[in-house]
Enzyme design. Structure first.
Site, PDB file in Angstrom:
ATOM      1  N   ASN A  53       0.840  -1.193  -0.086  1.00 45.85           N
ATOM      2  CA  ASN A  53      -0.003   0.142   0.004  1.00 45.85           C
ATOM      3  C   ASN A  53       0.760   1.112   0.006  1.00 45.85           C
ATOM      4  O   ASN A  53       2.047   1.376   0.530  1.00 45.85           O
ATOM      5  CB  ASN A  53      -1.051   0.007   1.149  1.00 45.85           C
ATOM      6  CG  ASN A  53      -0.240   0.641   2.394  1.00 45.85           C
ATOM      7  OD1 ASN A  53      -0.608   1.956   2.486  1.00 45.85           O
ATOM      8  ND2 ASN A  53       0.212   0.022   3.480  1.00 45.85           N
ATOM      9  N   PHE A  95      -1.608   8.288   4.088  1.00 47.56           N
ATOM     10  CA  PHE A  95      -2.447   8.952   5.329  1.00 47.56           C
ATOM     11  C   PHE A  95      -3.564   9.689   4.619  1.00 47.56           C
ATOM     12  O   PHE A  95      -3.830  10.738   4.989  1.00 47.56           O
ATOM     13  CB  PHE A  95      -1.356   9.847   6.153  1.00 47.56           C
ATOM     14  CG  PHE A  95      -0.252   9.341   7.029  1.00 47.56           C
ATOM     15  CD1 PHE A  95      -0.509   8.111   7.100  1.00 47.56           C
ATOM     16  CD2 PHE A  95       0.522  10.054   7.616  1.00 47.56           C
ATOM     17  CE1 PHE A  95       0.530   7.377   8.016  1.00 47.56           C
ATOM     18  CE2 PHE A  95       1.552   9.610   8.243  1.00 47.56           C
ATOM     19  CZ  PHE A  95       1.553   8.360   8.487  1.00 47.56           C
ATOM     20  N   SER A 143       5.757   5.057   8.358  1.00 48.46           N
ATOM     21  CA  SER A 143       4.992   4.755   7.384  1.00 48.46           C
ATOM     22  C   SER A 143       5.987   5.237   6.375  1.00 48.46           C
ATOM     23  O   SER A 143       6.685   6.002   6.165  1.00 48.46           O
ATOM     24  CB  SER A 143       3.693   5.836   7.122  1.00 48.46           C
ATOM     25  OG  SER A 143       3.287   5.866   5.741  1.00 48.46           O
ATOM     26  N   THR A 148       5.103   8.505   3.791  1.00 47.67           N
ATOM     27  CA  THR A 148       5.158  10.257   3.809  1.00 47.67           C
ATOM     28  C   THR A 148       6.533  10.498   3.793  1.00 47.67           C
ATOM     29  O   THR A 148       7.056  10.014   4.545  1.00 47.67           O
ATOM     30  CB  THR A 148       4.335  10.554   5.113  1.00 47.67           C
ATOM     31  OG1 THR A 148       3.093  10.307   5.067  1.00 47.67           O
ATOM     32  CG2 THR A 148       4.636  12.060   5.358  1.00 47.67           C
ATOM     33  N   LYS A 156       5.442   3.655  17.042  1.00 44.37           N
ATOM     34  CA  LYS A 156       5.155   2.671  16.076  1.00 44.37           C
ATOM     35  C   LYS A 156       6.630   2.683  15.031  1.00 44.37           C
ATOM     36  O   LYS A 156       6.793   3.791  14.698  1.00 44.37           O
ATOM     37  CB  LYS A 156       4.047   2.828  15.295  1.00 44.37           C
ATOM     38  CG  LYS A 156       3.839   1.434  14.341  1.00 44.37           C
ATOM     39  CD  LYS A 156       2.469   1.336  13.833  1.00 44.37           C
ATOM     40  CE  LYS A 156       2.340   0.323  12.851  1.00 44.37           C
ATOM     41  NZ  LYS A 156       0.880   0.122  12.519  1.00 44.37           N
ATOM     42  N   ASN A 181       5.631  -1.351  11.334  1.00 43.95           N
ATOM     43  CA  ASN A 181       5.058  -1.101  10.329  1.00 43.95           C
ATOM     44  C   ASN A 181       5.232  -1.956   8.959  1.00 43.95           C
ATOM     45  O   ASN A 181       5.816  -3.161   9.135  1.00 43.95           O
ATOM     46  CB  ASN A 181       5.285   0.391   9.907  1.00 43.95           C
ATOM     47  CG  ASN A 181       4.186   1.235   9.455  1.00 43.95           C
ATOM     48  OD1 ASN A 181       3.314   0.849   8.267  1.00 43.95           O
ATOM     49  ND2 ASN A 181       3.693   2.202  10.046  1.00 43.95           N
TER      50      ASN A 181
END
Ligand SMILES: Cc1cc2nc3c(=O)[nH]c(=O)nc-3n(C[C@H](O)[C@H](O)[C@H](O)COP(=O)(O)O)c2cc1C
Length: 344
Positions: free
Chosen positions: A114, A118, A182, A185, A224, A253
């Site tokens: 993916n 966000f 993530s 970003t 995280k 993650n």
């Protein structure tokens, strides 16, 4: 073996759609099913309470962040028997995320890639959704609220976004997750670097203590992190967590590595890879953290859990609790009970 469960029948239909359309179909259907009481037909885990970070969890199997970014489906998801639900990642302001398509299934590898970026409706709408949920109102379940930064906030000012979100979500959270991992970003993972992390965590800790005083309730903070870190980075992160008295760590993650999926359709799509191919990489980080942290702070293990035995391995690696995401796409809601049963 053919899968004769209800999800086994529905899955081919969902898999005939592109991944985001399937997602957008499933969550409203789940909400309707829960409202009609149909989710009562799903076998739920028996209570297996654990106290972690001072919070009582009805069972150790949680929903990982990202499935319900806006907290719009909390009650439907709660009906699946999770011991805790984490929603978000939410950012201060609404943002659209990346252009579609941005989620890809790799069925042969039980994996997902993916690059959502966000996409969310902003923290005010998020808080409104949380307040409207029966799950929150009943104060019975554990709700983790996962916060991030807007794409257009310069990375040097990232802390402002986290502090803004923390302030807004604090009164409604059982715990708050600070997502710095993530891959979608730009530069976000730089915040895992020693000096950046130090600066971020010290500001967050200060805000947490101030908010605890203001609201007369201490809400634990978890960090995280990514699986794409080496032993030295694991050690640095563990040191920072201890120094700043952060309450827990969520590992991990998605991965940017494609080693486990080379040659498969969609393997070269940009984004984070999750599901079975991230299992070992996540376990390595959980083990590394456990070696550094011992019992000083708990690890929530996530990444590639597709069976009860995977959940057990995660706990053996050092996790106190586990979370699921991609496994739900491949196995459906029965995976929740299977994992909880395996951990009992
Ligand atoms: C489509 C998708 C969206 C995600 N969005 C987020 C997110 O917004 N915030 C976050 O912390 N993790 C997000 N994740 C990561 C998951 O929470 C989880 O850490 C990761 O997928 C590994 O677990 P899994 O192998 O069980 O999926 C996302 C994962 C997927 C597949």
């Amino acid at each position: 073996m053919p899968d004769n469960s209800l999800y086994g029948l529905v899955r081919p239909l969902l898999f005939s759609l592109d991944a985001e359309s399937a997602h957008n179909l499933t969550l409203p259907a789940l909400r309707r099913a829960a409202a009609l009481g149909l989710t009562k037909l799903i076998a739920k885990p028996a209570d297996d309470p654990r106290t972690v970070m001072g919070i009582r969890f009805a069972n150790p199997v949680g929903l990982a962040a990202g499935l319900d970014k806006d907290g719009a489906y909390i009650d439907g998801l709660a009906a699946l028997g999770f011991g805790f639900i984490e929603i978000g990642t939410v950012t201060p302001r609404a943002q659209p995320g990346n252009p579609k398509p941005r989620i890809f299934r790799l069925p042969a590898a039980h994996a997902v890639i993916n690059r959502m970026g966000f996409n969310n409706g902003g923290v005010d709408a998020f808080v409104t959704n949380v307040q409207a949920s029966r799950f929150y109102q009943s104060k019975q379940g554990v709700l983790g609220l996962n916060i991030g930064k807007n794409l257009d906030t310069p990375i040097e000012r990232a802390a402002d976004d986290y502090l803004y979100c923390l302030e807004k979500v604090y009164p409604y959270a059982s715990y708050v997750t600070v997502n710095i991992s993530s891959p979608n970003t730009k530069n976000l993972r730089q915040l895992q670097g020693a000096s950046e992390l130090d600066a971020l965590l010290s500001q967050l800790k200060e805000a947490q203590l101030r908010l605890a005083d203001q609201h007369k309730r201490y809400v634990p903070l978890t960090l995280k992190i990514a699986p794409d870190i080496d032993t030295e980075q694991i050690k640095n992160i563990a040191d920072a967590l201890l120094r700043h008295k952060i309450d827990g760590v969520i590992a991990t993650n998605t991965t940017i590595s494609r080693d486990a999926v080379t040659g498969l359709q969609h393997a070269e799509e940009t984004g984070g890879l999750s599901g079975a191919p991230v299992f070992e990489a996540s376990n390595r980080v959980v083990r590394g953290l456990k070696a550094e942290l011992g019992d000083a702070l708990p690890i929530i293990g996530v990444g590639g859990i597709l069976s009860g035995s995977n959940a057990k391995a995660k706990v053996q690696a050092g996790a106190a609790l586990v979370q699921l995401y991609s496994g739900l796409i491949y196995r459906g809601p029965a995976l929740v009970k299977e994992c909880a049963d395996a951990l009992r």
